[in-house]
Design a protein around this motif. Structure first.
Motif, PDB file in Angstrom:
ATOM      1  N   ALA A 143       0.832  -1.204   0.000  1.00  0.00           N
ATOM      2  CA  ALA A 143       0.000   0.000   0.000  1.00  0.00           C
ATOM      3  C   ALA A 143       0.867   1.255   0.000  1.00  0.00           C
ATOM      4  N   GLU A 144       1.964   1.226   0.770  1.00  0.00           N
ATOM      5  CA  GLU A 144       2.853   2.384   0.823  1.00  0.00           C
ATOM      6  C   GLU A 144       3.662   2.518  -0.467  1.00  0.00           C
ATOM      7  N   LEU A 145       4.044   1.394  -1.079  1.00  0.00           N
ATOM      8  CA  LEU A 145       4.711   1.468  -2.385  1.00  0.00           C
ATOM      9  C   LEU A 145       3.801   2.125  -3.409  1.00  0.00           C
ATOM     10  N   LEU A 146       2.524   1.790  -3.335  1.00  0.00           N
ATOM     11  CA  LEU A 146       1.541   2.346  -4.265  1.00  0.00           C
ATOM     12  C   LEU A 146       1.189   3.782  -3.923  1.00  0.00           C
ATOM     13  N   GLN A 147       1.472   4.207  -2.663  1.00  0.00           N
ATOM     14  CA  GLN A 147       1.094   5.530  -2.154  1.00  0.00           C
ATOM     15  C   GLN A 147      -0.429   5.714  -2.239  1.00  0.00           C
ATOM     16  N   ASN A 148      -1.136   4.659  -1.837  1.00  0.00           N
ATOM     17  CA  ASN A 148      -2.597   4.639  -1.875  1.00  0.00           C
ATOM     18  C   ASN A 148      -3.118   4.706  -0.445  1.00  0.00           C
ATOM     19  N   GLU A 149      -3.639   5.874  -0.049  1.00  0.00           N
ATOM     20  CA  GLU A 149      -4.094   6.059   1.324  1.00  0.00           C
ATOM     21  C   GLU A 149      -5.237   5.107   1.681  1.00  0.00           C
TER      22      GLU A 149
END
Length: 648
Positions: free
Chosen positions: A288-294
């Motif tokens: 999720a953090e790699l994607l930067q998707n909150e």
């Protein structure tokens, strides 16, 4: 949506060989991603991007840009929008309404995953009038996702039904499979896993017949596993999740990987395998953090909170869950998952015997859940309310018993001593009540001020992003290259300030910014905006250091200008290189160093460009009461010394 594109034309330079792009005796053949084949590895997006500059035919370029834009959202949402924006520009220049509509569908899909639901709906509705009916099923699918995120599952069902009708009308197997997949997911959200499993299996059958392992097939494996978990059929669910993660890693579907690891967390929790459950939650958070998707970060933190709660580690559970709520912010669109967070938080507070906070969290869960399902949370709230009432009555009884004991003791003394003692006790009680009320008032005011301050920084960040977007739109309308460069530089300056405010409202410290992480994000954004990610690297060699806003913004603008100058002038002919940034504090001074290993510059050579950036750096240096030293012996190095305290 888009059938195979075969375009042949003379090729004067060699293209890389992969399943989508092949060189056949000097002729190029391109196949749309996941339309005719899935015979490629995780590097397929990089290879298409490298090949794009060598392709001149408009329709092929637009197909390649659509593939890049749509599928890059599985790895990096902002970079995905970059390719889609390029595709929109080329579609408009080519006068192709249908390609403009297709690009808007991809843009809407990315925006909704960035929780910009209103903007996503507006873009998708705009695309509806540009596309033929046979292609609108993907658009309708994403409109359904918009309403699903808002918690309007009834409206989401309507769009899934329209997708199914279109698929049946035009004999489109992919559209029918997608409709079944979305209906399966919506039944799962409603707590109807039997129906959800039925539609999930129907969808997988169609995907298997189609024979291509794409993003939506991967998602349907995950959804089917979710329904099996809700039915308690854990061993049957596990192979679906394992196959989903295998496909996700093969093609770099970070969003689906995060989703599936969240589901695996629930599965392992049901099996009381807490070690694997926690590892799955951490994997979900990583992707999720790699994607930067909150949205996915919020759900991953929820999963980790559930693991800690089930282990009886309620204090750690509340930390994860409150972090999840802070990440969601007030603008979080998906009330379903937000309701789940508050439910877990209520149970964690209950485990800590914190009944008031448990009651407030469960009441919030009830409000959110009722908005989605009109669900039955009244009984649970009533139980918590009763527990609070019982605690209050026990406290009153305890105070009354203490008062009776004191009365017996006071009777031994004289009336005068009794009167003095009663007066003294009354006085102490009044002081205590006043101090308690004052303390509660201060606490409430502090919380309100903290919220308002975060909201201000949030709004400032949003306004700066709006300005940045307007500058980007204006830039797209300018043909003059010099003016375009000026507009891009202005956009980067606005973005550097926006990042400051974003760090403020997302961080724990509302008065200071951590500069190392800020420089890393700023450098990554600027390098990406110059399309130099593959050749320019940036090193931030410094310890963590926090600065107040008054110093952070000017220093951020200085670094922005110097990185921009390096990218523009230090590495001609697309030369590879490195940019180094460091900032340290020593007693009453700050030392900033920005250097590159580029071609260097001659002090006698006239200033390249407009010179505005140089003037801005000099002005900001004076503003911070600093001095600047330039070295051009090896590359270019600019060294600054600032006083941390200005003279009175």
């Amino acid at each position: 949506m888009m059938k195979r594109i075969l375009v042949f034309f003379l090729l004067f330079c060699q293209l890389p060989s992969l399943a989508q792009i092949s060189n056949n005796e000097g002729l190029i053949e391109y196949q749309a991603v996941f339309e005719d084949t899935d015979d490629f590895g995780p590097e397929y997006l990089e290879l298409i991007e490298k090949s794009l500059p060598k392709v001149e035919e408009s329709d092929v370029r637009l197909q390649m840009l659509w593939d890049l834009g749509y599928y890059t959202h599985t790895r990096n949402l902002r970079r995905s929008l970059f390719f889609i924006k390029q595709g929109l520009d080329e579609a408009q220049n080519a006068g192709s309404k249908i390609w403009e509509g297709r690009m808007q569908v991809a843009q809407g899909a990315v925006l909704l995953r960035m929780e910009q639901l209103d903007q996503a709906e507006q873009v998708l509705n705009s695309a509806l009038e540009k596309l033929p009916e046979s292609e609108t099923w993907l658009l309708l699918t994403n409109l359904g996702y918009v309403y699903e995120r808002r918690g309007d599952l009834g409206k989401a069902f309507e769009f899934a039904s329209q997708t199914l009708q279109l698929g049946e009308k035009y004999g489109d197997t992919k559209a029918i499979a997608m409709a079944y997949s979305d209906i399966s997911n919506l039944f799962w959200k409603q707590g109807k896993p039997e129906e959800g499993l039925e539609y999930g299996l129907k969808s997988l059958t169609l995907f298997e017949q189609r024979g291509i392992k794409d993003l939506d097939f991967d998602f349907t494996l995950h959804v089917t596993g979710n329904n099996l978990v809700m039915l308690g059929r854990y061993q049957e669910a596990l192979p679906y999740f394992q196959r989903s993660t295998q496909i996700g890693k093969q093609y770099g579907f970070y969003n689906n990987l995060s989703d599936t690891y969240i589901a695996l967390t629930d599965l392992y929790l049901a099996l009381e395998d807490y070690s694997n459950a926690e590892n799955s939650g951490k994997e979900a958070l990583k992707y999720a953090e790699l994607l930067q998707n909150e949205f996915m970060v919020v759900r991953s933190l929820l999963s980790l909170g559930k693991v800690k709660k089930e282990q009886g580690l309620y204090e750690e559970a509340t930390i994860y869950l409150n972090r999840s709520i802070r990440t969601a912010t007030e603008d979080f669109g998906d009330r379903y998952f937000l309701g789940l967070i508050y439910r877990e938080l209520a149970e964690s507070y209950e485990g800590l015997q914190d009944i008031p906070n448990s009651y407030r969290a469960f009441k919030k869960y009830h409000e959110l859940n009722q908005a989605v399902f009109n669900a039955e949370a009244d009984q649970r709230i009533a139980q918590l309310q009763t527990a609070m009432d019982v605690n209050q009555k026990e406290s009153i009884i305890s105070l009354q018993e203490e008062a009776l004991k004191r009365q017996k003791i006071v009777q031994i003394f004289t009336l005068l001593i009794t009167a003095l003692m009663v007066f003294f006790l009354f006085f102490l009680y009044r002081v205590f009540v006043k101090r308690k009320k004052y303390s509660q008032l201060l606490e409430r005011q502090n919380l309100e001020k903290e919220f308002l301050l975060k909201e201000i920084h949030h709004r400032v960040k949003n306004n700066l992003e709006t300005i940045s977007s307007l500058l980007a739109l204006q830039t797209a309308q300018i043909d003059n290259t010099e003016l375009q460069d000026i507009m891009v530089e202005s956009q980067n300056r606005v973005q550097s300030m926006g990042m400051i405010h974003q760090n403020l409202y997302q961080g724990e410290n509302l008065a200071a910014i951590e500069m190392k992480n800020y420089f890393v994000n700023l450098g990554s954004y600027i390098i990406d905006s110059f399309d130099a990610t593959d050749r320019i690297s940036m090193e931030v060699n410094m310890d963590t250091l926090e600065l107040d806003v008054d110093r952070a913004i000017p220093i951020g603008l200085i670094v922005n200008e110097l990185i921009t100058n390096s990218l523009k002038y230090a590495f001609p002919d697309r030369r590879k290189g490195e940019i180094m940034v460091s900032l340290k504090e020593d007693k009453e001074h700050l030392y900033l160093r920005v250097a590159d290993n580029g071609k260097g510059m001659s002090k006698s050579k006239p200033v390249e460009g407009t010179g505005f950036g140089t003037q801005l750096v000099e002005l900001l240096t004076k503003q911070l009461d600093g001095k600047m030293t330039l070295s051009t012996q090896q590359g270019t190095e600019v060294f600054f010394e600032f006083k941390t305290k200005k003279a009175a």
